[in-house]
Write an enzyme that holds these catalytic residues in place. Sequence first.
Site, PDB file in Angstrom:
ATOM      1  N   GLU A  91      -2.199  -6.958   7.307  1.00 58.71           N
ATOM      2  CA  GLU A  91      -0.906  -6.971   7.979  1.00 58.71           C
ATOM      3  C   GLU A  91      -0.951  -7.848   9.233  1.00 58.71           C
ATOM      4  O   GLU A  91      -2.020  -8.242   9.709  1.00 58.71           O
ATOM      5  CB  GLU A  91      -0.514  -5.538   8.342  1.00 58.71           C
ATOM      6  N   HIS A 140       0.819  -1.213   0.000  1.00 57.58           N
ATOM      7  CA  HIS A 140       0.000   0.000   0.000  1.00 57.58           C
ATOM      8  C   HIS A 140       0.855   1.266   0.000  1.00 57.58           C
ATOM      9  O   HIS A 140       2.051   1.253   0.325  1.00 57.58           O
ATOM     10  CB  HIS A 140      -0.918   0.015   1.231  1.00 57.58           C
TER      11      HIS A 140
END
Length: 234
Positions: free
Chosen positions: A88, A11
């Site tokens: 994550e 990202h």
Amino acid sequence: MTETNLYVVRHGKTMFNTIERVQGWCDTPLTKEGQEGIHYLGLGLRDVPFTEAFSSDSGRAIETSRIILGEHTHGRKIPYSVDNRIREWCFGSLEGGYDKEMWGVVPRVLNFKNYDDMIETDVTFQQIAEAILAADTANWAEPYEVLRDRVWSGFEDIAHRREKNGGGNVLVVSHGLTIAFLLNLIDSSQPIRAGLQNGSVTRLTYKNGKFSIQEINNVSYIENGKQLSKTLLN
């Protein structure tokens, strides 16, 4: 059958990335700089014929995906889904603290002097995950086996379904440590990678149940997008 390729993107740069705070399951939005970098990435990827797109369910990954697809030649026609398995790592009570604090605690749990000392040895992701679990006072961090199965099943399911449906290119937006962990699960000789850049592309191929690593941490798509942006402005 067309080859199955996963373009796995970290990202864009976020507020917590910028001020070097731990960002696992907690979330902050992309900064203006982060948005700009992903716009360039989107331009650099605009002609890749993606059959579908995925991201984790974290806001920063969703924002990154939308910017990339917004720049893509056929972005509105590309099916897009979120998958919480490719988010994550969860750092539990360490979330939101400064990176240096967490990476100061984890080596000490593993009886290393410091982070550099730890990384220079044959430390494993399993040891790191177990150290995070031990340091987490909230009991939110994931046991290694849960983490491993989550990450692997998320990416493997995406690749397997695409292969069954004729193959093609898939955009997958995920997170730095998760991508590094996936690379190590694919090839145990892969080092612990803490430096995957925001907006970088790690490209994998998938065939008959096996991943192959084609490129890691490639930022040339961003640079190509910058050049294309200049061309479009002229």
